[in-house]
Design an enzyme around this catalytic site. Structure first.
Site, mmCIF file in Angstrom:
data_model
loop_
_atom_site.group_PDB
_atom_site.id
_atom_site.type_symbol
_atom_site.label_atom_id
_atom_site.label_comp_id
_atom_site.label_asym_id
_atom_site.label_seq_id
_atom_site.Cartn_x
_atom_site.Cartn_y
_atom_site.Cartn_z
ATOM 1 N N ASN A 9 32.624 37.812 21.176
ATOM 2 C CA ASN A 9 31.692 38.481 22.078
ATOM 3 C C ASN A 9 31.985 37.938 23.482
ATOM 4 O OD1 ASN A 9 29.555 39.409 23.571
ATOM 5 N ND2 ASN A 9 27.975 38.292 22.430
ATOM 6 N N LYS A 11 30.743 38.799 26.273
ATOM 7 C CA LYS A 11 29.568 38.797 27.165
ATOM 8 C C LYS A 11 29.962 39.323 28.551
ATOM 9 C CE LYS A 11 27.582 35.190 24.304
ATOM 10 N NZ LYS A 11 26.710 34.030 24.167
ATOM 11 N N HIS A 95 21.469 41.232 20.135
ATOM 12 C CA HIS A 95 21.839 39.856 20.494
ATOM 13 C C HIS A 95 20.640 39.161 21.149
ATOM 14 C CE1 HIS A 95 23.821 36.481 22.390
ATOM 15 N NE2 HIS A 95 24.831 36.680 21.557
ATOM 16 N N GLU A 97 20.423 37.324 23.627
ATOM 17 C CA GLU A 97 20.377 37.442 25.101
ATOM 18 C C GLU A 97 19.762 38.776 25.513
ATOM 19 O OE1 GLU A 97 24.511 36.490 25.688
ATOM 20 O OE2 GLU A 97 24.092 34.420 25.085
ATOM 21 N N GLU A 167 22.539 33.943 14.441
ATOM 22 C CA GLU A 167 22.844 33.162 15.643
ATOM 23 C C GLU A 167 21.586 32.412 16.075
ATOM 24 O OE1 GLU A 167 26.477 34.829 17.883
ATOM 25 O OE2 GLU A 167 24.719 35.870 18.623
ATOM 26 N N GLY A 173 25.815 28.714 23.206
ATOM 27 C CA GLY A 173 26.244 28.215 24.508
ATOM 28 C C GLY A 173 25.817 26.787 24.793
ATOM 29 N N SER A 213 28.045 28.305 19.237
ATOM 30 C CA SER A 213 28.955 27.173 19.482
ATOM 31 C C SER A 213 30.001 27.000 18.383
ATOM 32 C CB SER A 213 28.162 25.873 19.715
ATOM 33 O OG SER A 213 27.342 26.011 20.875
HETATM 34 P P1 13P Z 1 28.745 30.663 21.998
HETATM 35 O O1 13P Z 1 29.880 30.689 21.006
HETATM 36 O O2 13P Z 1 29.217 30.568 23.413
HETATM 37 O O3 13P Z 1 27.721 29.641 21.636
HETATM 38 O O4 13P Z 1 28.014 32.093 21.897
HETATM 39 C C1 13P Z 1 27.650 32.597 20.661
HETATM 40 C C2 13P Z 1 27.222 34.003 20.817
HETATM 41 O O5 13P Z 1 26.199 34.273 21.433
HETATM 42 C C3 13P Z 1 28.065 35.057 20.242
HETATM 43 O O6 13P Z 1 27.420 36.288 20.233
#
Ligand code: 13P
Length: 252
Positions: A9, A11, A95, A97, A167, A173, A213
């Site tokens: 992803n 982002k 997601h 976010e 997740e 992150g 992560s």
């Molecule tokens: P990270 O791997 O940067 O923690 O992000 C995970 C994520 O949100 C994938 O959709």
């Protein structure tokens, strides 16, 4: 056992030339893959450029979001048929976010999941608890609600193309990955819930990805968990060497 899915992803990163270059490096490093599937999800504006690079490769294209109406007066939105037209076969929905910053709710997630299925996209439904929810002992309640509510508009056959991504918000992150035990506990519960919704053989074939992560140094132990069928990778998917190491995780 379902074919593992390793998904990146991207982002809000990469202009289209950077995205195309990254996709090219990933596609080259995936030429040898047999037993696993890889997907990358760039921003909408890079989909066309990345689709061109991935054509004929082993890497599938996905989008990071979708709107539930196919066409109409919905300024700024992108529909499922448009994603298919752009070369996508996957879409990430719900997601954390989007839930946190863009008012995504279980209601909108359900509409997006159903619309994606109607257009033939594989839907990656994201679920996961916040740190407060985990500390309050609410993890299982939260993920069950997100899964059950997310699929309410999905016709029964649509469950077979569903991918679920667990997740935990506190792991995204942050560099703080869930332990394999924490991941497996939630994945096993998600599998149990899927078994109540569909034929257990088919529920066993649904891929449940872990995200939060995921890095080269923890992917092997996560992928060794019986109910972890892949990874949804953020930061590390932007670094070709790291992502290719994740894709080539070692089976124990
Ligand atoms: P990270 O791997 O940067 O923690 O992000 C995970 C994520 O949100 C994938 O959709």
């Amino acid at each position: 056992m379902p074919k593992p899915l390793l998904a990146g992803n991207w982002k809000l990163h990469c202009l289209s030339a950077e995205a195309a270059a990254l996709a090219g490096e990933i596609a080259k490093g995936c030429e040898d893959l047999q037993d696993r599937q890889v997907m990358v999800a760039p921003t909408f504006t890079s989909l066309a450029a990345v689709a061109g690079v991935l054509r004929g490769s082993k890497v599938a294209l996905g989008a990071q979001d979708v709107y539930w109406e196919d066409t109409g007066a919905f300024t700024g939105e992108v529909s499922a048929p448009m994603l298919v037209d752009a070369g996508c076969s996957f879409v990430i929905v719900g997601h954390s976010e989007r839930r946190e910053y863009f008012e995504e709710t279980d209601y909108t997630v359900a509409k997006k999941i159903a619309a994606s299925y109607r257009s033939g996209l594989s839907q990656i439904l994201c679920v996961g608890e916040t740190l407060d929810q985990r500390e309050a002992g609410e993890t299982m309640k939260v993920i069950e609600k997100q899964l059950r509510h997310g699929i309410v508009e999905l016709p029964a056959p649509g469950l077979e193309s569903l991918v679920v991504a667990y997740e935990p918000v506190w792991a995204i992150g942050t560099g703080r990955t869930a332990t394999p035990e924490q991941a497996e506990e939630v994945h096993a519960r998600l599998r149990e819930i899927l078994c109540t919704l569909m034929d257990p053989d088919k529920a066993d074939a649904v891929r449940i990805l872990y995200g939060g992560s995921v890095k080269p140094d923890n992917v092997d132990e996560l992928m060794a968990c019986p109910n972890v069928n892949g990874a949804l990778v953020g930061g590390a998917s932007l670094k070709p060497d790291d992502f290719l190491r994740i894709v080539h995780y070692e089976e124990s």
